[in-house]
Design an enzyme around this catalytic site. Structure first.
Site, PDB file in Angstrom:
ATOM      1  N   ASP A  70       0.260  -5.580   9.719  1.00 21.34           N
ATOM      2  CA  ASP A  70      -0.811  -4.647   9.378  1.00 21.34           C
ATOM      3  C   ASP A  70      -1.999  -5.510   8.977  1.00 21.34           C
ATOM      4  OD1 ASP A  70      -1.190  -1.791   7.057  1.00 21.34           O
ATOM      5  OD2 ASP A  70      -2.507  -2.668   8.574  1.00 21.34           O
ATOM      6  N   LYS A 102     -12.793  -1.691   6.735  1.00 28.01           N
ATOM      7  CA  LYS A 102     -13.430  -2.558   5.748  1.00 28.01           C
ATOM      8  C   LYS A 102     -14.322  -3.603   6.385  1.00 28.01           C
ATOM      9  CE  LYS A 102      -9.632  -0.974   3.545  1.00 28.01           C
ATOM     10  NZ  LYS A 102      -8.662  -0.096   4.238  1.00 28.01           N
ATOM     11  N   TRP A 141       0.869  -1.171   0.000  1.00 33.38           N
ATOM     12  CA  TRP A 141       0.000   0.000   0.000  1.00 33.38           C
ATOM     13  C   TRP A 141       0.906   1.221   0.000  1.00 33.38           C
ATOM     14  CZ3 TRP A 141      -1.918   2.654   4.884  1.00 33.38           C
ATOM     15  CH2 TRP A 141      -2.941   3.566   4.607  1.00 33.38           C
TER      16      TRP A 141
END
Lengths: 426, 459
Positions: free
Chosen positions: A239, A275, A158
């Site tokens: 993460d 999410k 990311w």
């Protein structure tokens, strides 16, 4: 407008002081030299999509879930939680470390309901501003307490990961991850890099549903990675932005973390509810660091709080209340588990359909990776030029690295998408 | 890492440790290691099987416990006190006459309308936050007919309350401004220096409070800012200075403005109490608007924590007034680069509430009424406290209580007097003599008056 009139009438009651002398001496701006910043590559895609008038346009750039009608979704469990929260509670400051209830529930999710680490109070944890905030707090903490350390970041990752550790002023290295030829994991190079890194290096690992590739190590591979980490005494920082969202089962998606914990690693973990609970804009997340003992956990937590204080004082309450309301209520938690599985299943279904469509179209390429990869994103393997063609000729929007957000794929547009991809890749 | 650092320590679980752990968990506060006598015996029934190589200790084993936050510590001590007479004057949050926190009616209404709107989603805000909120916030502080707004010269980004706005502004300046020094009044909110240091700026100080008059040390202020290098940044409390409650008069503000502009010092306003200080939103924005009116540049950190009671929602905005619209556009683009690696985009809920209120004439009006009521209650507490001390004949000049403005009063009491008041009268306040007027009501005010009188006459 009435509003303006109201403001103006207030304004006329102002004091009689009018600035006379001392008009600003500077004739030019102090900020005239400031360059316009480059647009964020990911968010810029959505901007372009919105500006496109074509009725056929498809947005597979956005990293936010869409239902089969292409609409954003608020989970039922979230709506119910909000109904319960509204008007009942005050909006006082949370403690610096955030909502203790939310933290408790977050830790249970990541470390396991019956985790001994939780019982032994060995985990230093604070509420954070979603995954970004959790990573940034950790990076700042790393900088302050291990100023000579660096961070190893997978390639690709990311994009904001690089920004986060850069702004925290922690030097970065990279390690091999994605294998372009197989569109899978470059396991041997990954292990080489882990081996060659100096002992005690810090590594950023995506716990599940790697962003942007969707390529995750297998369970066996995770075990080998953990084993190698032990002999190198590396620090694993996970993460985890997609727990539950990848396979549909939060316990399964936490497998990598649990493997490392079983092996005795003292991990760090960034959790996001953006999410998996659809709480995107509420910025709900958690940063945890597993310590040797309770005393150390208390000390570490106190220092994490000290890093949050000069950034935002204390974290926002609303998202935390939603998370703790849902996870703390068995009925709501059950509903949430169903809904998160529903989202994951829809995405897995779309992967299958997209791949089948491409194969039916007689594409000469292999599209196995679409169903091998997991989570919200698919690394298609398309080049930037092919992506540009998709955008210019077919009004399909995605990031130029060929990353497709499967959440944007619906039964309504999967055929169109498959056809377009076939056209630009054949 | 030192391979000889084998750690197999495990915690034992005495009752007192469990109680303390529960307290720690409940408050989320740090506690000193002396309370947690964690033994380092082996934990016999460990279910955790450690592989032989799992013995390397934590890389963070040398992290020391951070000192407790002085203000939070007041509340911790207050909570521990069993006395029914105890009074908490440390808290920087509004309390009603009944001593309860307050969610404004208008906020409840706004929340309800948000919940009842099925079309609302919780997607990410843009990095710069809710656009409507930003525009309305700029209008609120600068005035809707502010030339800076009309000319599109203001870059506004939603941030996490006042703290977040200060931090983002500070980091922007550290990256793009030519001076690193930021001049901060003495005293100031305890978090200011930390925010700016973490942002990469260098905190300096200028004289502000005069203990002998319990008012403004205007001469000291002027001298110190005159001595600051050209171009330095200057932090200004827009109104209701925290912790002293001492504000410059309009005349003094004008002189400050001239001084800053003549030396090209960059003003950075912190506005945490607009409307809360005098009861009038426009009056409390006077200092800021004075600076904007002269066409110069400035930074402005805005908070809705107190004036809308949105404390925990973390709602605020950073505005940078620039010389031209072009510059403002570029500045905004760079602000995004500061925000993205910090938390990506700001929280949605609180900003939605604010926008709902500010955009509706009815809700806005209702808000101004509730806001004025809060400010008036505090002003009346000031008057009552002053009257009570006068009636008792408490030695000293207590007029500063009614001269100071906003949530806090710098009483002028010293550490020993404060400790005495806590000990003998269960009055909880910070040791610098600051009291939160918001914590006072007609029930507990007599006790405070008694306590002050006793402290001043016996110590």
């Amino acid at each position: 407008m009435a509003f303006r009139a109201m403001i103006s009438s207030h304004a006329t009651q102002q004091s009689k002081w009018v600035p006379s002398a001392g008009v600003a001496r500077q004739m030019s701006s102090w900020f005239g030299h400031v360059e316009p910043a480059a647009k964020d590559p990911i968010l810029g895609v959505t901007e372009a999509f919105l500006a496109d008038p074509s009725p056929d346009k498809v947005n597979v750039g956005v990293g936010a879930y869409r239902d089969d009608n292409g609409k954003p979704v608020v989970l039922e469990c979230v709506r119910e939680a909000e109904r319960r929260i509204a008007g009942n509670l005050n909006m006082e400051y949370l403690p610096m470390g955030g909502s203790s209830h939310m933290i408790e529930e977050s830790l249970k999710l990541a470390y396991g309901e019956d985790s001994d680490f939780i019982k032994d109070k060995r985990i230093a944890a604070v509420q954070a501003l979603s995954g970004t905030g959790a990573c940034r707090l950790f990076a700042d903490f790393q900088k302050r307490f291990l100023p000579d350390s660096q961070i190893y970041i997978p390639v690709p990752t990311w994009a904001n990961h690089h920004n986060i550790w850069r702004d925290a002023r922690v030097p970065q290295n990279t390690f091999h991850y994605y294998h372009a030829e197989t569109k899978g994991l470059d396991f041997s190079s990954l292990m080489e890099d882990i081996k060659n890194a100096p002992n005690g290096s810090f590594f950023l690992l995506h716990a599940c549903a790697h962003n942007p590739t969707g390529v995750d190590p297998s369970e066996e591979q995770w075990r080998e990675i953990s084993h190698l980490f032990k002999s190198k005494n590396h620090f694993p920082f996970f993460d985890m932005a997609y727990q539950g969202f990848a396979s549909g089962d939060p316990e399964r998606d936490a497998k990598a973390i649990r493997i490392f914990l079983d092996d005795g690693h003292l991990i760090g973990c960034a959790q996001s509810f953006a999410k998996n609970m659809g709480l995107y804009g509420q910025r709900a997340g958690c940063l945890s660091i597993l310590c040797d003992n309770e005393m150390e956990a208390v000390a570490v937590k106190s220092q994490l709080q000290q890093l949050g204080r000069p950034m935002y004082s204390n974290p926002p309450v609303h998202g935390a209340l939603i998370v703790s309301t849902i996870l703390g209520d068995p009925e709501l938690k059950k509903l949430w588990l169903q809904e998160v599985k529903g989202m994951a299943d829809r995405i897995i279904g779309m992967r299958t359909t997209l791949r089948e469509n491409l194969e039916k179209l007689g594409s000469p390429l292999s599209w196995e990776h679409i169903t091998n990869q997991i989570g919200m994103f698919c690394y298609s393997g398309m080049s930037p030029e092919q992506v540009d063609r998709l955008t210019n000729e077919y009004h399909i929007y995605m990031t130029r690295n060929g990353r497709i957000s499967m959440a944007g794929v619906t039964t309504g547009n999967v055929g169109y998408l498959a056809n377009a991809i076939h056209e630009v890749t054949k | 890492m030192d391979e000889a650092n084998m750690r197999v320590d495990r915690t034992s679980k005495s009752d007192s440790e469990r109680r303390l752990s529960t307290l720690v968990r409940h408050l989320g506060a740090s506690c000193s290691p002396s309370h947690t006598s964690i033994s380092t015996e082996r934990f016999e029934n460990s279910k955790i099987s450690l592989s032989p190589m799992a013995a390397f200790g934590s890389v963070f084993a040398n992290v020391v416990q951070a000192p407790e936050d002085p203000i939070l510590g007041v509340t911790v001590a207050y909570n521990k006190d069993p006395s029914p007479l105890k009074v908490n004057l440390g808290v920087g949050a509004y309390r009603t006459e009944e001593g309860k926190p307050l969610v404004l009616n208008v906020v409840k209404k706004a929340e309800q309308s948000l919940i009842n709107d099925p079309s609302r989603f919780k997607e990410y805000l843009p990095i710069t936050g809710l656009a409507e909120f930003n525009k309305l916030s700029a209008k609120l502080i600068f005035g809707a007919d502010s030339p800076a707004i009309q000319e599109n010269r203001v870059a506004t980004v939603q941030c996490l309350s006042g703290t977040g706005s200060l931090r983002v502004g500070g980091e922007f300046l550290a990256k793009h401004y030519h001076e690193r020094s930021i001049y901060i009044p003495v005293p100031t909110w305890g978090n200011h220096p930390k925010v700016f240091m973490m942002a990469g700026l260098k905190p300096m100080s200028y004289r502000y409070y005069d203990p002998s008059t319990r008012g403004l040390d205007f001469q000291g202020l002027v001298e110190d800012l005159n001595a600051a290098p050209e171009g330095s940044i200057v932090l200004l409390h827009a109104c209701a200075h925290n912790p002293t409650g001492v504000d410059p008069t309009p005349e003094q503000w004008e002189q400050i403005r001239q001084l800053l502009r003549s030396r090209s010092l960059l003003p950075f306003f912190d506005s945490a109490y607009q409307g809360f200080a005098s009861g009038s939103l426009d009056k409390d924005a006077h200092s800021v608007r004075l600076f904007v009116a002269d066409g110069g540049e400035l930074l402005m950190a805005q908070s809705y924590a107190k004036n809308m009671g949105l404390y925990g929602e973390r709602v605020g905005a950073l505005s940078i007034v620039c010389k031209s619209a072009d510059v403002a556009g570029k500045v905004e683009s760079q602000l995004k680069l500061v925000i993205r690696p910090m938390y990506s985009n700001p929280p949605l809920h609180g900003a939605s509430i604010v926008a709902t209120i500010l955009r509706s004439p009815e809700l806005y009006h209702e808000w101004t009424v509730e806001l004025k009521a809060m400010a008036d209650r505090i002003i009346s507490m000031r008057q009552e406290l002053f009257n009570a001390l006068q009636a008792k004949g408490t030695p000293g000049d207590w007029s500063h209580i009614i001269k100071q403005i906003g949530m806090f009063t710098f009483t002028g009491l010293n550490k020993e007097q404060v400790a005495f008041m806590t000990r003998e009268y269960h009055i909880y306040m910070t040791s610098d003599g600051r009291i939160s007027m918001a914590g006072l009501n007609s029930k507990n005010l007599p006790q405070l008056a008694d306590a002050i009188h006793a402290a001043v006459t016996t110590m």
